[in-house]
Design an enzyme around this catalytic site. Structure first.
Site, PDB file in Angstrom:
ATOM      1  N   GLY A  55      75.351 -24.062  -3.335  1.00  0.00           N
ATOM      2  CA  GLY A  55      75.032 -25.465  -3.069  1.00  0.00           C
ATOM      3  C   GLY A  55      74.803 -26.334  -4.287  1.00  0.00           C
ATOM      4  O   GLY A  55      75.058 -27.539  -4.246  1.00  0.00           O
ATOM      5  N   ASP A 114      63.822 -25.953   0.510  1.00  0.00           N
ATOM      6  CA  ASP A 114      63.463 -26.105   1.930  1.00  0.00           C
ATOM      7  C   ASP A 114      62.135 -25.364   2.139  1.00  0.00           C
ATOM      8  O   ASP A 114      61.057 -25.925   1.915  1.00  0.00           O
ATOM      9  CB  ASP A 114      64.611 -25.526   2.764  1.00  0.00           C
ATOM     10  CG  ASP A 114      64.550 -25.903   4.220  1.00  0.00           C
ATOM     11  OD1 ASP A 114      63.434 -25.944   4.765  1.00  0.00           O
ATOM     12  OD2 ASP A 114      65.598 -26.146   4.841  1.00  0.00           O
TER      13      ASP A 114
HETATM   14  C1  PRP Z   1      70.296 -23.001   0.417  1.00  0.00           C
HETATM   15  C2  PRP Z   1      69.999 -23.836  -0.817  1.00  0.00           C
HETATM   16  C3  PRP Z   1      68.869 -23.091  -1.475  1.00  0.00           C
HETATM   17  C4  PRP Z   1      68.114 -22.506  -0.317  1.00  0.00           C
HETATM   18  C5  PRP Z   1      66.927 -23.347  -0.007  1.00  0.00           C
HETATM   19  O1  PRP Z   1      71.132 -21.946   0.085  1.00  0.00           O
HETATM   20  O2  PRP Z   1      71.133 -23.936  -1.657  1.00  0.00           O
HETATM   21  O3  PRP Z   1      69.349 -22.069  -2.334  1.00  0.00           O
HETATM   22  O4  PRP Z   1      69.019 -22.496   0.811  1.00  0.00           O
HETATM   23  O5  PRP Z   1      66.236 -22.842   1.106  1.00  0.00           O
HETATM   24  P1  PRP Z   1      64.770 -22.250   1.018  1.00  0.00           P
HETATM   25  O6  PRP Z   1      63.936 -23.163   0.179  1.00  0.00           O
HETATM   26  O7  PRP Z   1      64.342 -22.232   2.465  1.00  0.00           O
HETATM   27  O8  PRP Z   1      64.852 -20.865   0.447  1.00  0.00           O
HETATM   28  P2  PRP Z   1      72.002 -21.138   1.141  1.00  0.00           P
HETATM   29  O9  PRP Z   1      71.440 -19.789   1.329  1.00  0.00           O
HETATM   30  O10 PRP Z   1      72.222 -21.954   2.363  1.00  0.00           O
HETATM   31  O11 PRP Z   1      73.375 -20.911   0.366  1.00  0.00           O
HETATM   32  P3  PRP Z   1      74.377 -22.001  -0.248  1.00  0.00           P
HETATM   33  O12 PRP Z   1      73.704 -22.606  -1.459  1.00  0.00           O
HETATM   34  O13 PRP Z   1      75.561 -21.192  -0.599  1.00  0.00           O
HETATM   35  O14 PRP Z   1      74.666 -23.029   0.806  1.00  0.00           O
END
Ligand code: PRP
Length: 189
Positions: A55, A114
């Site tokens: 991301g 998040d």
């Molecule tokens: C998303 C984002 C963060 C994480 C945040 O990654 O990029 O790394 O979730 O969430 P948290 O604070 O609840 O841990 P994701 O696992 O969706 O992978 P991506 O970046 O490939 O979309």
């Protein structure tokens, strides 16, 4: 790909309607401010930015271009099972950090914090590399969703607990290429 047109105020992604939340100009202005701040804070040093895949790639690319001092980059990718990947305690590093971080000034770059569990895992892990310092940069912070305390050094925008896509963030892997940030349009549901 007509549904992903850059200037549209509403778009369709996986048959769901989203409306614009942070437009390109707003994003770029704030990213430049953060880049300027980092350039001031690290003057005379050479920080290394660690982008968290997938991301963060777009924010990281724009952020680096807005930093005027010498800096380096590397990437980290964790296995992706949403928040469960961390709370389950089973975390796989699909891409490890290659750079030597001992004694370095590290900035972890995320697209969104998040629950905070990913960032907490990364910060704990980074300590093993014995960096000189570690700070965090995130484009978005969902304050109401954050369950664990994590240091927030550079935050683009604090947002409500909304489902967001675009500018690197996805909905089932789609929508990352949108140049602005969009939220699910509940009224359209
Ligand atoms: C998303 C984002 C963060 C994480 C945040 O990654 O990029 O790394 O979730 O969430 P948290 O604070 O609840 O841990 P994701 O696992 O969706 O992978 P991506 O970046 O490939 O979309």
């Amino acid at each position: 790909m007509p549904d992903l047109a850059a200037t549209q105020t509403t778009i369709l992604c996986r048959d769901e309607r989203f409306r614009i939340y942070l437009d390109q100009e707003t994003l770029h202005r704030r990213v430049q401010e953060i880049g300027d701040q980092i350039s001031r804070d690290y003057e005379g040093q050479r920080p290394i930015l660690i982008g968290v895949l997938n991301g963060a790639f777009m924010f990281l690319a724009d952020l680096m271009r807005s930093i005027s001092i010498e800096c380096e980059v590397d990437f980290l990718k964790l296995s992706s099972y949403g928040a469960q990947k961390i709370s389950s305690g089973v975390v796989h590093e699909l891409k490890k950090i290659d750079a030597e971080l001992q004694g370095r000034h590290v900035i972890v770059v995320e697209d969104i914090i998040d629950t905070g569990l990913s960032m907490k895992y990364i910060l704990d892990r980074l300590l093993e590399y014995q960096p000189a310092s570690v700070r965090t940069a995130t484009l978005l912070h969902k304050a109401d969703a954050t369950r664990v305390p994590v240091p927030l050094d550079y935050v683009g925008f604090s947002i409500e607990n909304l489902f967001v896509i675009g500018y690197g963030l996805d909905y089932g892997q789609l929508g990352r290429n949108l140049p602005a940030v969009y939220i699910l349009d509940e009224e359209a549901a």
